[in-house]
Design an enzyme around this catalytic site. Structure first.
Site, PDB file in Angstrom:
ATOM      1  N   ASN A  38     -10.041   0.776   7.519  1.00  0.00           N
ATOM      2  CA  ASN A  38     -11.427   0.701   7.969  1.00  0.00           C
ATOM      3  C   ASN A  38     -11.583   0.521   9.476  1.00  0.00           C
ATOM      4  O   ASN A  38     -12.686   0.627   9.996  1.00  0.00           O
ATOM      5  CB  ASN A  38     -12.160  -0.430   7.241  1.00  0.00           C
ATOM      6  CG  ASN A  38     -12.262  -0.155   5.748  1.00  0.00           C
ATOM      7  OD1 ASN A  38     -11.869   0.910   5.264  1.00  0.00           O
ATOM      8  ND2 ASN A  38     -12.776  -1.111   5.018  1.00  0.00           N
ATOM      9  N   ASP A  98      -6.881  11.031   2.751  1.00  0.00           N
ATOM     10  CA  ASP A  98      -7.146  11.277   1.339  1.00  0.00           C
ATOM     11  C   ASP A  98      -8.603  11.661   1.102  1.00  0.00           C
ATOM     12  O   ASP A  98      -9.490  11.227   1.827  1.00  0.00           O
ATOM     13  CB  ASP A  98      -6.813  10.019   0.525  1.00  0.00           C
ATOM     14  CG  ASP A  98      -7.641   8.809   0.951  1.00  0.00           C
ATOM     15  OD1 ASP A  98      -7.553   8.422   2.137  1.00  0.00           O
ATOM     16  OD2 ASP A  98      -8.383   8.260   0.125  1.00  0.00           O
ATOM     17  N   ASN A 108     -14.245   5.376   4.815  1.00  0.00           N
ATOM     18  CA  ASN A 108     -14.443   4.362   5.856  1.00  0.00           C
ATOM     19  C   ASN A 108     -13.547   4.545   7.072  1.00  0.00           C
ATOM     20  O   ASN A 108     -13.941   4.220   8.195  1.00  0.00           O
ATOM     21  CB  ASN A 108     -14.275   2.962   5.272  1.00  0.00           C
ATOM     22  CG  ASN A 108     -15.426   2.609   4.350  1.00  0.00           C
ATOM     23  OD1 ASN A 108     -16.547   3.076   4.535  1.00  0.00           O
ATOM     24  ND2 ASN A 108     -15.160   1.803   3.348  1.00  0.00           N
ATOM     25  N   HIS A 164      -4.589   6.192  -1.121  1.00  0.00           N
ATOM     26  CA  HIS A 164      -5.238   5.959   0.174  1.00  0.00           C
ATOM     27  C   HIS A 164      -4.244   6.122   1.331  1.00  0.00           C
ATOM     28  O   HIS A 164      -4.659   6.294   2.474  1.00  0.00           O
ATOM     29  CB  HIS A 164      -5.833   4.550   0.182  1.00  0.00           C
ATOM     30  CG  HIS A 164      -7.177   4.453   0.824  1.00  0.00           C
ATOM     31  ND1 HIS A 164      -8.077   5.508   0.918  1.00  0.00           N
ATOM     32  CD2 HIS A 164      -7.818   3.397   1.406  1.00  0.00           C
ATOM     33  CE1 HIS A 164      -9.172   5.103   1.522  1.00  0.00           C
ATOM     34  NE2 HIS A 164      -9.044   3.827   1.837  1.00  0.00           N
ATOM     35  N   TYR A 189       0.804  -1.229   0.000  1.00  0.00           N
ATOM     36  CA  TYR A 189       0.000   0.000   0.000  1.00  0.00           C
ATOM     37  C   TYR A 189       0.836   1.278   0.000  1.00  0.00           C
ATOM     38  O   TYR A 189       0.285   2.377  -0.081  1.00  0.00           O
ATOM     39  CB  TYR A 189      -0.947   0.005   1.207  1.00  0.00           C
ATOM     40  CG  TYR A 189      -1.943  -1.131   1.178  1.00  0.00           C
ATOM     41  CD1 TYR A 189      -2.991  -1.138   0.258  1.00  0.00           C
ATOM     42  CD2 TYR A 189      -1.825  -2.203   2.056  1.00  0.00           C
ATOM     43  CE1 TYR A 189      -3.903  -2.186   0.221  1.00  0.00           C
ATOM     44  CE2 TYR A 189      -2.729  -3.255   2.029  1.00  0.00           C
ATOM     45  CZ  TYR A 189      -3.761  -3.243   1.102  1.00  0.00           C
ATOM     46  OH  TYR A 189      -4.656  -4.279   1.063  1.00  0.00           O
ATOM     47  N   TYR A 237      -5.290  -1.169   9.578  1.00  0.00           N
ATOM     48  CA  TYR A 237      -5.913  -1.034   8.254  1.00  0.00           C
ATOM     49  C   TYR A 237      -6.959   0.066   8.344  1.00  0.00           C
ATOM     50  O   TYR A 237      -7.552   0.328   9.389  1.00  0.00           O
ATOM     51  CB  TYR A 237      -6.491  -2.350   7.700  1.00  0.00           C
ATOM     52  CG  TYR A 237      -5.395  -3.285   7.255  1.00  0.00           C
ATOM     53  CD1 TYR A 237      -4.865  -3.208   5.966  1.00  0.00           C
ATOM     54  CD2 TYR A 237      -4.838  -4.200   8.143  1.00  0.00           C
ATOM     55  CE1 TYR A 237      -3.828  -4.037   5.564  1.00  0.00           C
ATOM     56  CE2 TYR A 237      -3.801  -5.037   7.752  1.00  0.00           C
ATOM     57  CZ  TYR A 237      -3.299  -4.949   6.460  1.00  0.00           C
ATOM     58  OH  TYR A 237      -2.269  -5.757   6.079  1.00  0.00           O
TER      59      TYR A 237
END
Length: 191
Positions: free
Chosen positions: A66, A91, A112, A19, A14, A64
């Protein structure tokens, strides 16, 4: 004391994605202020230092995106800070690439990570700095878009945005959110 939290996803896959711009902002803040991100606790990678004459904790939640609220709740409970002493950086696809938007409260707007933070805090009243990553192209899946890296031509705008975020955090800490909003919530015009 302030806690500045940049949102993103852990693991190499990532890194440098749209994100993860919140993580990139924390790295920039750490570099600009000689803060080592060398501690893993509160479900985050953290560093302690000074910005704008105040003690700060920089944090990259490792839950993570969420589940970001778990780490934020843990940090707030441990350091006994108020919602006025946290700044969340993340973001935003509704802003042009590199555009900043500072807010003192508001809905999750479909994000989220922010939705989870609001759920864990029981409030949408906390400082946030949104960094524009641009709207997804037609026919793209949203997840694929935000988990993609910036193309070469957008990198200068992102570097400039991260520099502004670093200055905006210092402004919020030193002069308050309203001053920072007046300075940084401008849409760039290409003359």
């Amino acid at each position: 004391m302030y806690i500045i939290i940049g949102l993103g996803n852990p693991t190499r896959e990532y890194e440098a994605t749209r994100h993860n711009i919140g993580f990139d902002a924390i790295t920039r803040l750490a570099d600009d202020n000689n803060i080592s991100l060398d501690t893993k606790k509160h479900k985050a990678i953290c560093g302690k230092g000074m910005i704008g004459g105040e003690k700060v904790i920089l944090a990259k939640p490792q839950t993570y995106m969420n589940l970001s609220g778990e780490s934020v709740r843990d940090l707030i409970d441990f350091y006994k800070v108020t919602k006025d002493e946290i700044i969340v950086i993340y973001d935003d696809i509704s802003l042009d690439v590199g555009q900043l938007r500072i807010r003192t409260k508001g809905s999750a707007g479909g994000h989220n990570g922010i939705k989870n933070i609001i759920a864990h805090l029981g409030s949408d009243e906390f400082y946030r700095i949104k960094i524009g990553v641009g709207d997804k192209p037609k026919n793209w899946d949203l997840a694929d878009y935000v988990l993609a890296r910036f193309p070469k031509e957008e990198e200068p705008a992102i570097r400039e945005a991260l520099e502004k975020v670093s200055k905006a955090c210092e402004t919020i800490i030193r002069d308050g959110a309203q001053v920072a909003m007046n300075l940084y919530n401008k849409k760039e015009t290409n003359a």
